[in-house]
Design a protein around this motif. Sequence first.
Motif, PDB file in Angstrom:
ATOM      1  N   ALA A 105      -1.568  10.568  11.603  1.00  0.00           N
ATOM      2  CA  ALA A 105      -0.359  11.365  11.371  1.00  0.00           C
ATOM      3  C   ALA A 105       0.810  10.457  10.997  1.00  0.00           C
ATOM      4  O   ALA A 105       1.614  10.777  10.112  1.00  0.00           O
ATOM      5  N   ALA A 106       0.902   9.297  11.673  1.00  0.00           N
ATOM      6  CA  ALA A 106       1.984   8.356  11.356  1.00  0.00           C
ATOM      7  C   ALA A 106       1.829   7.797   9.947  1.00  0.00           C
ATOM      8  O   ALA A 106       2.814   7.638   9.211  1.00  0.00           O
ATOM      9  N   VAL A 107       0.584   7.501   9.548  1.00  0.00           N
ATOM     10  CA  VAL A 107       0.336   7.005   8.194  1.00  0.00           C
ATOM     11  C   VAL A 107       0.724   8.059   7.161  1.00  0.00           C
ATOM     12  O   VAL A 107       1.335   7.753   6.129  1.00  0.00           O
ATOM     13  N   LEU A 108       0.379   9.315   7.434  1.00  0.00           N
ATOM     14  CA  LEU A 108       0.721  10.388   6.500  1.00  0.00           C
ATOM     15  C   LEU A 108       2.240  10.517   6.347  1.00  0.00           C
ATOM     16  O   LEU A 108       2.744  10.753   5.243  1.00  0.00           O
ATOM     17  N   ALA A 109       2.959  10.360   7.460  1.00  0.00           N
ATOM     18  CA  ALA A 109       4.423  10.439   7.386  1.00  0.00           C
ATOM     19  C   ALA A 109       4.977   9.295   6.541  1.00  0.00           C
ATOM     20  O   ALA A 109       5.857   9.508   5.683  1.00  0.00           O
ATOM     21  N   ARG A 110       4.487   8.079   6.761  1.00  0.00           N
ATOM     22  CA  ARG A 110       4.965   6.928   5.975  1.00  0.00           C
ATOM     23  C   ARG A 110       4.564   7.060   4.509  1.00  0.00           C
ATOM     24  O   ARG A 110       5.333   6.730   3.611  1.00  0.00           O
ATOM     25  N   TYR A 111       3.334   7.552   4.271  1.00  0.00           N
ATOM     26  CA  TYR A 111       2.868   7.740   2.899  1.00  0.00           C
ATOM     27  C   TYR A 111       3.747   8.758   2.165  1.00  0.00           C
ATOM     28  O   TYR A 111       4.130   8.555   1.006  1.00  0.00           O
ATOM     29  N   GLY A 112       4.064   9.848   2.843  1.00  0.00           N
ATOM     30  CA  GLY A 112       4.906  10.866   2.217  1.00  0.00           C
ATOM     31  C   GLY A 112       6.290  10.357   1.887  1.00  0.00           C
ATOM     32  O   GLY A 112       6.843  10.666   0.823  1.00  0.00           O
ATOM     33  N   ALA A 113       6.883   9.556   2.802  1.00  0.00           N
ATOM     34  CA  ALA A 113       8.214   9.011   2.553  1.00  0.00           C
ATOM     35  C   ALA A 113       8.213   8.021   1.404  1.00  0.00           C
ATOM     36  O   ALA A 113       9.176   7.937   0.637  1.00  0.00           O
ATOM     37  N   SER A 114       7.111   7.280   1.260  1.00  0.00           N
ATOM     38  CA  SER A 114       7.037   6.250   0.221  1.00  0.00           C
ATOM     39  C   SER A 114       6.657   6.821  -1.140  1.00  0.00           C
ATOM     40  O   SER A 114       7.269   6.501  -2.163  1.00  0.00           O
ATOM     41  N   GLU A 115       5.630   7.687  -1.158  1.00  0.00           N
ATOM     42  CA  GLU A 115       5.045   8.135  -2.425  1.00  0.00           C
ATOM     43  C   GLU A 115       5.583   9.471  -2.923  1.00  0.00           C
ATOM     44  O   GLU A 115       5.442   9.800  -4.093  1.00  0.00           O
ATOM     45  N   LYS A 116       6.140  10.284  -2.012  1.00  0.00           N
ATOM     46  CA  LYS A 116       6.675  11.607  -2.370  1.00  0.00           C
ATOM     47  C   LYS A 116       5.675  12.401  -3.218  1.00  0.00           C
ATOM     48  O   LYS A 116       5.894  12.668  -4.409  1.00  0.00           O
ATOM     49  N   PRO A 117       4.555  12.786  -2.616  1.00  0.00           N
ATOM     50  CA  PRO A 117       3.508  13.501  -3.359  1.00  0.00           C
ATOM     51  C   PRO A 117       3.967  14.874  -3.848  1.00  0.00           C
ATOM     52  O   PRO A 117       4.942  15.446  -3.350  1.00  0.00           O
TER      53      PRO A 117
END
Length: 328
Positions: A105-117
Amino acid sequence: MFTLGMDVAKAKLDCVLLDPATQKRKSKTVKNTKEGLLALLEWLCAGKCELTQVHVIMEPTSTYHELAATTLHEAGCPVSLVNPAKPRSYARSVGTLTKTDAADAAVLARYGASEKPRLWQPPPPSARVLRALLARRDAVAGDLQRERNRLEKCAASETPETVQKSLQDGIEFLIKQLNSLQKEITDHIDNDPDLRLKRDLLLTIPGVGDRVSEHMTALLASYTFNTAEQLAAYLGLVPVEWQSGSSIKGRPHLSKAGPAHLRKVLYLPAVVATRCNVHVRLVYQRLLANGKSKMSALGAAMRKLAHLCFGVVHSGKPYDPAFIPKKS
């Protein structure tokens, strides 16, 4: 904009709320039910978060993500469904090797903030109903074929009459179920103008029959594809090459990144289309003439058939065998 990473399981949802500006995180675990999602929304509001400013990032997990995705979208949260391989690759790139529900869940949050899917839009209700009916119809058809196979094996062995009678009764019941579901599917499409138009356009393509047209109607009504290439990529029909330097040169193969059941649906129609569809036949024969294997050429035929399905639905015009596509 906050990002909410959500790891979806059958029974629970592990959530991590990240503030990209401060990198502060909050976590919460709720049940994967309507009550659990209401508790999650209350938790977000209690933290003084505007729901429209909470970007939810989750991975599609069978059907277990659908309730959460739909509920959060209806509440006003932007929602993104991401390919599970991308956050996992992102985790390795930032040195996160731990894999637990909370860590994911933490990785998904960081991924979303970085990549903005890209944001997800829920399919219209008519498309969701059609997809559910098709899934059930295909499941019953599979059960029917297995029961018929079992009955056929009875002829090669001494099987009690009770067993044979049970198999025959089961086959009769499944046939009735299959006919009932097929009628429901046909009526559902006929009663919806958009679904009916898509199906009728798809049926004008040589090689596309009822089953392909129904599945492609459900797909094209559920998702927005801007190009035929996007549709082919979603279906896993784009070629992937494996080459490095002069010593590593693997055989190209289909990515197979999308839903396998749709590739299965397209396979035999593509075989038929290599004989009866002029556009598919030209692609197939050209690749064979260039020395490609039959399976490679057939993969290209499946991709071309998907392109044609996109073309008639996107243009709103029936299939034209004389149409010459523009070279890109």
